[in-house]
Structures are given as structure tokens and as C-alpha cells.
Write a protein that holds these residues in place. Structure first.
Motif, PDB file in Angstrom:
ATOM      1  N   ILE A  31       4.277 -17.682   1.203  1.00 59.34           N
ATOM      2  CA  ILE A  31       3.402 -16.506   1.284  1.00 59.34           C
ATOM      3  C   ILE A  31       3.832 -15.424   0.285  1.00 59.34           C
ATOM      4  N   SER A  32       5.129 -15.170   0.201  1.00 59.62           N
ATOM      5  CA  SER A  32       5.623 -14.119  -0.685  1.00 59.62           C
ATOM      6  C   SER A  32       5.352 -14.432  -2.151  1.00 59.62           C
ATOM      7  N   ALA A  33       5.287 -15.704  -2.493  1.00 56.89           N
ATOM      8  CA  ALA A  33       4.970 -16.073  -3.870  1.00 56.89           C
ATOM      9  C   ALA A  33       3.561 -15.605  -4.245  1.00 56.89           C
ATOM     10  N   PHE A  34       2.672 -15.562  -3.253  1.00 58.79           N
ATOM     11  CA  PHE A  34       1.308 -15.127  -3.506  1.00 58.79           C
ATOM     12  C   PHE A  34       1.113 -13.622  -3.332  1.00 58.79           C
ATOM     13  N   THR A  35       1.861 -13.020  -2.410  1.00 62.53           N
ATOM     14  CA  THR A  35       1.641 -11.606  -2.101  1.00 62.53           C
ATOM     15  C   THR A  35       2.523 -10.661  -2.911  1.00 62.53           C
ATOM     16  N   LYS A  36       3.538 -11.184  -3.578  1.00 65.77           N
ATOM     17  CA  LYS A  36       4.444 -10.307  -4.333  1.00 65.77           C
ATOM     18  C   LYS A  36       3.709  -9.668  -5.506  1.00 65.77           C
ATOM     19  N   ASN A  37       4.197  -8.521  -5.892  1.00 69.55           N
ATOM     20  CA  ASN A  37       3.718  -7.848  -7.086  1.00 69.55           C
ATOM     21  C   ASN A  37       4.894  -7.014  -7.576  1.00 69.55           C
ATOM     22  N   ALA A  38       5.721  -7.639  -8.388  1.00 70.53           N
ATOM     23  CA  ALA A  38       6.949  -7.003  -8.834  1.00 70.53           C
ATOM     24  C   ALA A  38       6.658  -5.798  -9.726  1.00 70.53           C
ATOM     25  N   ARG A  39       7.455  -4.779  -9.565  1.00 68.51           N
ATOM     26  CA  ARG A  39       7.353  -3.584 -10.400  1.00 68.51           C
ATOM     27  C   ARG A  39       7.755  -3.977 -11.832  1.00 68.51           C
ATOM     28  N   PRO A  40       6.985  -3.563 -12.836  1.00 64.96           N
ATOM     29  CA  PRO A  40       7.352  -3.885 -14.221  1.00 64.96           C
ATOM     30  C   PRO A  40       8.729  -3.342 -14.587  1.00 64.96           C
ATOM     31  N   GLU A  41       9.448  -4.087 -15.404  1.00 64.73           N
ATOM     32  CA  GLU A  41      10.797  -3.692 -15.814  1.00 64.73           C
ATOM     33  C   GLU A  41      10.804  -2.376 -16.575  1.00 64.73           C
ATOM     34  N   PHE A  42       9.884  -2.228 -17.497  1.00 63.60           N
ATOM     35  CA  PHE A  42       9.855  -1.037 -18.361  1.00 63.60           C
ATOM     36  C   PHE A  42       8.607  -0.233 -18.069  1.00 63.60           C
ATOM     37  N   GLU A  43       8.748   0.714 -17.180  1.00 68.90           N
ATOM     38  CA  GLU A  43       7.590   1.516 -16.780  1.00 68.90           C
ATOM     39  C   GLU A  43       7.584   2.851 -17.474  1.00 68.90           C
ATOM     40  N   GLN A  96       0.827  -1.211   0.000  1.00 71.11           N
ATOM     41  CA  GLN A  96       0.000   0.000   0.000  1.00 71.11           C
ATOM     42  C   GLN A  96       0.857   1.256   0.000  1.00 71.11           C
ATOM     43  N   ASN A  97       2.025   1.179   0.589  1.00 70.85           N
ATOM     44  CA  ASN A  97       2.900   2.335   0.686  1.00 70.85           C
ATOM     45  C   ASN A  97       4.006   2.346  -0.375  1.00 70.85           C
ATOM     46  N   HIS A  98       3.917   1.431  -1.324  1.00 70.00           N
ATOM     47  CA  HIS A  98       4.894   1.367  -2.411  1.00 70.00           C
ATOM     48  C   HIS A  98       4.210   1.211  -3.758  1.00 70.00           C
ATOM     49  N   GLY A  99       3.130   1.897  -3.923  1.00 69.93           N
ATOM     50  CA  GLY A  99       2.435   1.882  -5.209  1.00 69.93           C
ATOM     51  C   GLY A  99       1.899   0.519  -5.599  1.00 69.93           C
ATOM     52  N   GLY A 100       1.667  -0.344  -4.616  1.00 69.60           N
ATOM     53  CA  GLY A 100       1.117  -1.671  -4.898  1.00 69.60           C
ATOM     54  C   GLY A 100       2.172  -2.712  -5.241  1.00 69.60           C
ATOM     55  N   PHE A 101       3.455  -2.342  -5.138  1.00 68.21           N
ATOM     56  CA  PHE A 101       4.524  -3.250  -5.534  1.00 68.21           C
ATOM     57  C   PHE A 101       5.322  -3.766  -4.342  1.00 68.21           C
ATOM     58  N   MET A 102       5.733  -5.024  -4.459  1.00 67.53           N
ATOM     59  CA  MET A 102       6.643  -5.643  -3.493  1.00 67.53           C
ATOM     60  C   MET A 102       7.310  -6.807  -4.206  1.00 67.53           C
ATOM     61  N   SER A 103       8.615  -6.848  -4.179  1.00 62.89           N
ATOM     62  CA  SER A 103       9.325  -7.968  -4.809  1.00 62.89           C
ATOM     63  C   SER A 103       9.288  -9.187  -3.881  1.00 62.89           C
ATOM     64  N   TYR A 104       9.615 -10.316  -4.464  1.00 60.33           N
ATOM     65  CA  TYR A 104       9.665 -11.556  -3.689  1.00 60.33           C
ATOM     66  C   TYR A 104      10.707 -11.436  -2.574  1.00 60.33           C
ATOM     67  N   GLY A 105      11.855 -10.881  -2.883  1.00 59.62           N
ATOM     68  CA  GLY A 105      12.921 -10.702  -1.899  1.00 59.62           C
ATOM     69  C   GLY A 105      12.520  -9.776  -0.768  1.00 59.62           C
ATOM     70  N   GLN A 106      11.795  -8.702  -1.105  1.00 63.95           N
ATOM     71  CA  GLN A 106      11.318  -7.798  -0.053  1.00 63.95           C
ATOM     72  C   GLN A 106      10.348  -8.531   0.871  1.00 63.95           C
ATOM     73  N   GLY A 107       9.492  -9.379   0.302  1.00 62.49           N
ATOM     74  CA  GLY A 107       8.571 -10.170   1.113  1.00 62.49           C
ATOM     75  C   GLY A 107       9.302 -11.111   2.054  1.00 62.49           C
ATOM     76  N   LEU A 108      10.346 -11.756   1.545  1.00 60.58           N
ATOM     77  CA  LEU A 108      11.152 -12.649   2.384  1.00 60.58           C
ATOM     78  C   LEU A 108      11.846 -11.866   3.494  1.00 60.58           C
ATOM     79  N   GLY A 109      12.388 -10.713   3.151  1.00 57.61           N
ATOM     80  CA  GLY A 109      13.083  -9.894   4.139  1.00 57.61           C
ATOM     81  C   GLY A 109      12.158  -9.411   5.235  1.00 57.61           C
ATOM     82  N   ILE A 110      10.982  -8.940   4.844  1.00 59.19           N
ATOM     83  CA  ILE A 110      10.010  -8.466   5.832  1.00 59.19           C
ATOM     84  C   ILE A 110       9.674  -9.590   6.812  1.00 59.19           C
TER      85      ILE A 110
END
Length: 177
Positions: A165-177, A66-80
Motif C-alpha cells: 500500500i505504501s508503495a502506491f500512497t507514498k509521495n516523497a518530498r523532493p530532495e531539492f526544494e 493532507q496535513n503534510h503538504g501532500g508528502f509522505m515517505s515510504y517509511g512513514q507509511g509503513l510506520g503508520i
């Protein structure tokens, strides 16, 4: 003059610490209720702790996105989740250390007696029971080192849960925005 202060950045670590403290407090309260009522030996009630952790991880991921424009990488999910687990483990382990060593000194002995009775009820021989109890006594560390083991175990289990969990909750930022 305009107020030009910017809100503090929401980082994976800040979200993990925030939710780790919240879920850690919930877990400590839940553990206190179980220990005070003598229900801590019920395996089904122990799984509720994992449910609390799973809900906490999902909520932390949702907040981060919610605080990152709807994006979270898999690694960020694991870290959190891993940092959350370490924070939760710290709170829970310190609580358990204080409870077992200062509030209810007979807790460990009662737990060992309950385990012995269960093994005997399961039909194990005296030799098998003694061998199992010897192992159980060694694994029930009650000293300060138990805090370190608790932190590491909680971080590890949170990481394992986050792998899925992160596999389901991740939403990676598109490469070419």
C-alpha cells in the motif's frame, strides 16, 4: 492580543493511533456481529476484516499527506500502518478475550467442533483428523497470552499490507526544494 496557539503537529504516530482506534472499533463491531450470528467460521467473511484494514491504512495515509503538504515517505507509511495494526490488534484481542472467556464460554468448543466436522467432510482419516485437531487446540489460545499474540499478528499483517500500500500512497518530498 492575538491567539498564537499552534495546532498540534500531525505525526505518523498520532495518525496511526487515531485511525487504529477508529478501525479497531469498526473491526470489533464487525467481529461481534459475526460471532453473535455464528458466521465467524465463514472464510469469505474473514477476508472482509482485511478489506477494512486496507481501507483504514489508505485513509490514514491520505489524512497524513493532507496535513503534510501532500508528502509522505515510504517509511512513514509503513510506520503508520504498523502502529495502526498494533492498536487494532489490542482492541480486537481484548474484545475476543473477553467474549470467549466471559460472554460466550462455549465459543471455543463450538469452533473446534465446526473444524472437526469440516475435516471429516473433506474425507480425512480419523488419525489425520485427530492430529489436525490436536494442533488446532494448541493454536486456539484463550488465555491472556492470546492478547499479546493478537497484537503482534495484527501489527505484522498491517506491516505486510503496508509494504504494498505504501508503495502506491507514498509521495516523497523532493530532495531539492
Amino acid at each position: 492580543m492575538e491567539n498564537t496557539t499552534t495546532p498540534a503537529a500531525v505525526t505518523p504516530a498520532s495518525v496511526a493511533i487515531r485511525y487504529g482506534l477508529l478501525i479497531g472499533i469498526v473491526t470489533v463491531i464487525y467481529s461481534l456481529v459475526l460471532m453473535a450470528t455464528g458466521l465467524e467460521q465463514k472464510p469469505v467473511l474473514g477476508f472482509v476484516t482485511f478489506g477494512i484494514l486496507i481501507v483504514g491504512i489508505v485513509l490514514a495515509h491520505k489524512y497524513f499527506k493532507q496535513n503534510h503538504g501532500g508528502f509522505m515517505s515510504y517509511g512513514q507509511g509503513l510506520g503508520i500502518a504498523t502502529i495502526m495494526g498494533a492498536v487494532i490488534g489490542t482492541l480486537s484481542s481484548v474484545f475476543r478475550y473477553i467474549y470467549v472467556n466471559f460472554v460466550d464460554a462455549e465459543y471455543t468448543q463450538r469452533a473446534i467442533e465446526t473444524a472437526r466436522a469440516k475435516l471429516e467432510a473433506d474425507g480425512m482419516s480419523d488419525e489425520q483428523v485427530e492430529q489436525a485437531m490436536s494442533f488446532t487446540s494448541k493454536m486456539m489460545a484463550t488465555g491472556p497470552l492470546s492478547i499479546v499474540f493478537g497484537i503482534l499478528a495484527s501489527a505484522f499483517f498491517a506491516f505486510l499490507l503496508a509494504l504494498v500500500i505504501s508503495a502506491f500512497t507514498k509521495n516523497a518530498r523532493p530532495e531539492f526544494e
